[in-house]
Design an enzyme around this catalytic site. Sequence first.
Site, short mmCIF file in Angstrom:
data_model
loop_
_atom_site.label_atom_id
_atom_site.label_comp_id
_atom_site.label_asym_id
_atom_site.label_seq_id
_atom_site.Cartn_x
_atom_site.Cartn_y
_atom_site.Cartn_z
N CYS A 525 -2.90 7.01 11.79
CA CYS A 525 -3.27 6.20 12.95
C CYS A 525 -3.81 4.86 12.47
O CYS A 525 -4.38 4.76 11.38
CB CYS A 525 -4.33 6.90 13.78
SG CYS A 525 -3.82 8.50 14.45
N ASP A 608 1.81 -9.05 1.78
CA ASP A 608 2.60 -8.01 2.43
C ASP A 608 3.10 -8.45 3.80
O ASP A 608 2.33 -8.94 4.63
CB ASP A 608 1.77 -6.74 2.62
CG ASP A 608 1.51 -6.02 1.31
OD1 ASP A 608 2.21 -6.30 0.34
OD2 ASP A 608 0.61 -5.16 1.28
N GLU A 675 10.77 0.04 0.76
CA GLU A 675 11.06 1.47 0.80
C GLU A 675 12.52 1.71 0.46
O GLU A 675 13.40 1.04 0.97
CB GLU A 675 10.76 2.03 2.20
CG GLU A 675 11.10 3.48 2.38
CD GLU A 675 12.56 3.74 2.73
OE1 GLU A 675 13.08 4.79 2.31
OE2 GLU A 675 13.17 2.91 3.41
N HIS A 704 4.71 8.97 1.42
CA HIS A 704 4.34 9.61 2.68
C HIS A 704 4.46 11.12 2.61
O HIS A 704 4.23 11.82 3.59
CB HIS A 704 5.19 9.06 3.82
CG HIS A 704 4.98 7.58 4.04
ND1 HIS A 704 5.70 6.64 3.34
CD2 HIS A 704 4.13 6.90 4.84
CE1 HIS A 704 5.30 5.44 3.73
NE2 HIS A 704 4.35 5.57 4.63
#
Length: 764
Positions: A525, A608, A675, A704
């Site tokens: 979150c 980023d 990614e 992840h």
Amino acid sequence: MNLKGLLPLKTSIIGYPRVGALRELKFASEKYFKGTLPVEELQQTAAQLRAAHWKLQQDNGIDFIPSNDFSFYDGLLDTACLLGIIPQRYQALGLSPLETYFAMARGYQGDKGDVKALAMKKWFNTNYHYMVPEIDDETTIQLAGSKLFDEYNEAKQQGIETKPVLIGAFTLLKLARFTGEKKAKDVVPAIIEAYTAVLNQLNTLGAAWLQLDEPALVTDLTAEDQALFTALYEGILAAKGNLKVVAQTYFGDIRDCYETVQALAFDGIGIDFVEGKQSLDLVRKHGFASGKVLFAGVINGKNIWKNEYKQTIGLLRELGQHASQVVLGTSCSLLHVPYSLKHETKLTATNKQYFAFAEEKLRELSELKSILEASSPEASALYTENEQLFAASRLTNDNSVQQRVAGLTDADFTRLPAFEEREAIQKEKFKLPLLPTTTIGSFPQTAEVRANRAAFKKGNLTEEQYKQFNFDRIKECIAHQEEIGIDVIVHGEYERNDMVEYFGECLDGFIFTENAWVQSYGTRCVKPPIVWGDISRSKPMTVEYSAYAKSLTDKLVKGMLTGPVTILNWSFPREDISLKESALQIGLAIRDEVLDLEANGIEIIQIDEAALREKLPLRKSDWQSEYLSWAIPAFRLVHSGVKAETQIHTHMCYSQFSDIIRDIDAMDADVITFEASRSDLALIDTLNECGFRTEVGPGVYDIHSPRIPSVDELKQGLSRMLDKIEVSKLWVNPDCGLKTRGVTETWASLKNLVQAAKEIRATL
């Protein structure tokens, strides 16, 4: 006021947040993952949340209350499991249905086997991520689960009639990944049969309505797409029986298929009048099919500002001229906004009066219904109170910020010398080995790190005590990175709660919440800052920690910043000025930080832009004019003032970049990491096709997932990359920051990463 088509009034929402107002589901799930919470207690927490959400909607008079909008991880993954779309590698683990579900979401490494998670991508133009279903040639698509029906019955037992919600067949097939020879058209009969079984079961249970979410309809559709959609629903809707079906769209308008949707046997059509630029014009031009219900998305489901009732009522009044029945609703699921203002004790009354989180949006629907049912709507107290709020001015503008933006010239967006010359200068200066290793920035935020920050915020620690704790963690992190041999190291970001919230707290113009959490994916979150006014930087934000880290080592240390587009896209933006204006204000503030880092000896700076793709319009014709024409320059503004020998990195998270590769190259960074671990390196082929010049670091393992990749697995990945990428251009790194991972798995994974790079390097 003419209310034709509006009375009797009904209200509806598309979906509700599910992690809990205080993130109860997140904490229960994470305890379950660690083996410290029995599955029965996890299920009990979930049931309590569902019951509370249904009751809250009922108390606010919502007529169409959704069920099956709850999810332990992701709604599209739920749909895949409901329809038996579970790849064999997960079935072969022999786990329970819930454990299999989590293996698909998070990966699995244990006694039963070792599998990676499904791919994860951004959900249209939001910061939510979905799991990509996989359909291979052996997949048997059929009704295999019961979650949809179980939760409908669960609500019914509590005396609440709900509208079950399911991802529609077209969107499912558009987002699924076909791994064999079959394509979407080849599985149409099976999909029709599976959805028919869903409709039959809901008829048996006595459900009145089914909501089928079809957000893919707001994207650019080919003739083949429209034919697929028509074929699917001609078959599915033939099984409606007594069940009514609403095709629910959101995130834009359905200009490519408006008449097609109208002609099919849907009983209701959900249309977004907030993001749907052409939605009202489509209704004006083509009318609305007689006998169908228009579910009008008029309450913004993606931003937290209050609704202006005058405008909304004017819109509803016009819609009532075209549709025989209009239901008031949200523009999209309320999943994308926080739960409630009632948990915010530090926002001022002035701030709060302008905001509406999910619970307050329920109240807005109730109030709009009450206003429209009044004998004199515009004279009602609720209407006049809202009108007075919007008539008042809430802002104090910063003229110096506005003047600085207005004074920007083309030179402020251009870095010199050109990339090729800079690349040669940097290689000569840094003398890094081939396949240099690095990380994306953050290291695990342990309970101790979070406790230190919380204690400081509560006033239980002095600033000196707080900083000393962070300095100690940085020292440990630097030493450990040196020990395992990482080439370009980072300070670990122990002072940061979130990559956007931290910078928002350091900049003027933002305000912050205590519990305004929004789900990003699974149990992750975020708490987006709110852009309240003009944005500026009054003092350095990261220099102290980065300079300290540099003082501890002879190795190169990366400064870590978040770019202006990501800060904006992961905040709740103002609605009174353009996104471009806000992005340039933030860009100037981050530019000042970049130059301060450089002045303090930081030679590599990562900026980023994890969310670059997020606000890209869903229709290609709008990409340049509405977004890329200012988003790419905003990034260039940040770094155009640095010296040639200062190396600029950027990082991008899970998304689809292949169609904007040239724009990404035009960001003019020196190195980009992204990614790749879940996407089979497909992006690399696109990089080569486009002649991508920037050095790249495709993520070699998925952070992840709790899996620890082996050296051999990482070597195989690097070898595949080297088949496609020139060795002098390739960096070795994880695919994202390590903030959410455990300490043990993080260092074990990084140790294997460095070893794999060394072994491959030795063969070159």
